[in-house]
Design a protein around this motif. Structure first.
Motif, short mmCIF file in Angstrom:
data_model
loop_
_atom_site.label_atom_id
_atom_site.label_comp_id
_atom_site.label_asym_id
_atom_site.label_seq_id
_atom_site.Cartn_x
_atom_site.Cartn_y
_atom_site.Cartn_z
N TYR A 1 -2.38 -10.75 -2.23
CA TYR A 1 -2.36 -9.62 -1.41
C TYR A 1 -2.52 -8.40 -2.29
CZ TYR A 1 0.47 -12.41 1.89
OH TYR A 1 0.93 -13.24 3.16
N LEU A 2 -3.36 -7.31 -1.70
CA LEU A 2 -3.96 -6.43 -2.53
C LEU A 2 -3.36 -4.97 -2.17
CD1 LEU A 2 -7.54 -7.64 -2.22
CD2 LEU A 2 -5.98 -8.06 -3.96
N ASP A 3 -3.27 -3.95 -2.90
CA ASP A 3 -3.08 -2.67 -2.56
C ASP A 3 -4.00 -1.76 -2.27
OD1 ASP A 3 -4.19 -2.37 -4.94
OD2 ASP A 3 -2.48 -1.67 -6.33
N ILE B 1 0.80 -1.07 0.09
CA ILE B 1 -0.09 0.07 -0.15
C ILE B 1 0.98 1.06 0.02
CG2 ILE B 1 -1.69 1.42 1.18
CD1 ILE B 1 -2.55 -1.33 2.47
N GLU B 2 0.93 1.62 -1.26
CA GLU B 2 1.97 2.89 -1.33
C GLU B 2 1.75 4.09 -0.34
OE1 GLU B 2 4.58 2.98 -3.21
OE2 GLU B 2 4.31 1.04 -4.69
N CYS B 3 0.65 4.66 -0.19
CA CYS B 3 0.54 5.78 0.37
C CYS B 3 0.62 5.37 2.13
CB CYS B 3 -1.07 6.11 0.59
SG CYS B 3 -2.43 4.97 1.03
N ALA C 1 7.15 -1.58 4.44
CA ALA C 1 6.01 -1.51 3.43
C ALA C 1 5.04 -1.89 4.20
CB ALA C 1 6.13 -2.38 2.22
N VAL C 2 3.67 -1.47 3.99
CA VAL C 2 2.40 -2.13 4.68
C VAL C 2 1.64 -3.04 3.41
CG1 VAL C 2 0.32 -1.25 5.70
CG2 VAL C 2 2.19 -0.33 6.29
#
Length: 365
Positions: free
Chosen positions: A172-174, A126-128, A135-136
């Protein structure tokens, strides 16, 4: 455009037809306020400072309105800060509430983990929420570990409105997709599907009705008559074709044997009726002109592949799946979308929508 004395509104003339605002929704901060009967209680929208169509959900805050599907009664929203997981995690709730008429179509639980970068490798992050050294990630399955040296720390869980199913369990999703909500009442979906306009039955109640719906369908006797009109010529043509094919085959067999006598098959010979020559008619094109076709909304898909209708993932004409950077055109009267090349070629020959067969309303700029 006026419907029952109420305008169809938009925040920007560049908005697609999927963001046109009509009953039960209404825009409250217009320069010319609408009468109260133009919108249903709780369906208030507004235009923000950048003329983006927005909605304020009780206990959840402001979201951008990406699209409204009046037939399916679905609302497609996205987070103004493009970080829905952070918003849900900080508020510790889902996008729903007793004070709102909108509810999630489905809610999927995701578990968030803060992991070191060397542990992730190919997993989507999750970029934000991620940084340069960590990294999350989001997973639909809670991972438990008793190892104190684990490279991932559990942050908590969130409930995201959207689609879920067994096919998502291995990913795994963003969580960068839009969220989908629906509303139970007022029931206007069937009215819009018929091409009518939904509105209050009276100014003294919240009962709604369907107005200006076009009449469609034929009487049963008319359908039977049309069927017979087509069936009789087809049956006669099939008989004639079969008869002449059998007769030609018999003639070829007699020729190969050098026998010109009868071979024992007697076929009825129908008298040939005198047929008057058909008048010469000039073909009249039944499609639309180029300027009309070009006036219909056109959009180029980005990497997020946000479609005018989220369920329409492929072109109904060529059956090809929509890909990033492909150009799509939307028919303004029904909202169906296609590849630009596919629908432009179709409309030059046929003025009706390939999906619903309704004729498009000419777009006025």
């Amino acid at each position: 455009m006026m419907i029952n004395g109420c305008m169809i509104h938009m925040c920007s003339y560049n908005d697609p037809i999927t963001r046109l605002v009509q009953f039960p929704f209404w825009i409250r901060n217009q320069e010319e306020p609408l009468p109260n009967y133009c919108g249903y209680p709780g369906f208030d929208l507004f235009c923000d400072g950048a003329n983006r169509l927005s909605i304020h959900l009780p206990n959840s805050g402001v979201f951008f309105v990406q699209a409204i599907d009046y037939v399916k009664q679905e609302l497609l929203l996205n987070d103004p800060n493009n970080c829905l997981p952070e918003r849900l995690l900080s508020h510790n709730h889902s996008i729903s509430g007793n004070c709102s008429p909108f509810v999630p179509m489905q809610e999927q639980v995701y578990w968030l983990y803060n992991c070191s970068n060397d542990y992730l490798k190919s997993l989507k992050k999750i970029e934000c929420l991620s940084g340069s050294n960590y990294a999350v990630i989001a997973n639909v399955v809670e991972v438990t570990s008793n190892n104190s040296n684990s490279k991932c720390e559990k942050l908590g869980s969130i409930r995201v409105p959207g689609e879920s199913g067994p096919e998502m369990m291995d990913y795994y999703l963003d969580l960068s997709s839009d969220i989908r909500l629906t509303w139970v009442g007022p029931e206007c979906g069937e009215c819009f599907q018929k091409g009518g306009q939904c509105g209050f039955d009276s100014n003294s109640s919240l009962e709604v009705g369907c107005f200006n719906a076009p009449r469609s369908g034929l009487a049963k006797n008319a359908i039977v008559a049309i069927a017979l009109a087509f069936a009789a010529p087809l049956a006669f043509s099939a008989f004639c074709i079969t008869y002449f094919m059998v007769r030609a085959k018999c003639d070829r067999q007699r020729t190969r044997r050098g026998d010109t006598s009868s071979i024992g098959i007697t076929l009825p010979v129908a008298p040939t009726p005198a047929v008057a020559p058909l008048p010469q008619t000039q073909a009249v094109p039944s499609g639309l002109d180029r300027s009309t076709i070009e006036s219909y909304p056109k959009v180029v898909l980005g990497e997020s592949q946000r479609l005018p209708k989220p369920d329409d993932k492929s072109c109904p004409i060529c059956l090809g799946e929509y890909l990033p950077k492909e150009a799509l055109r939307t028919l303004p009267h029904c909202g169906h979308s296609f590849h630009v090349d596919c629908i432009d070629e179709w409309l030059t020959m046929n003025a009706s929508c390939p999906v619903c067969r309704n004729s498009p309303i000419h777009h006025v700029t």
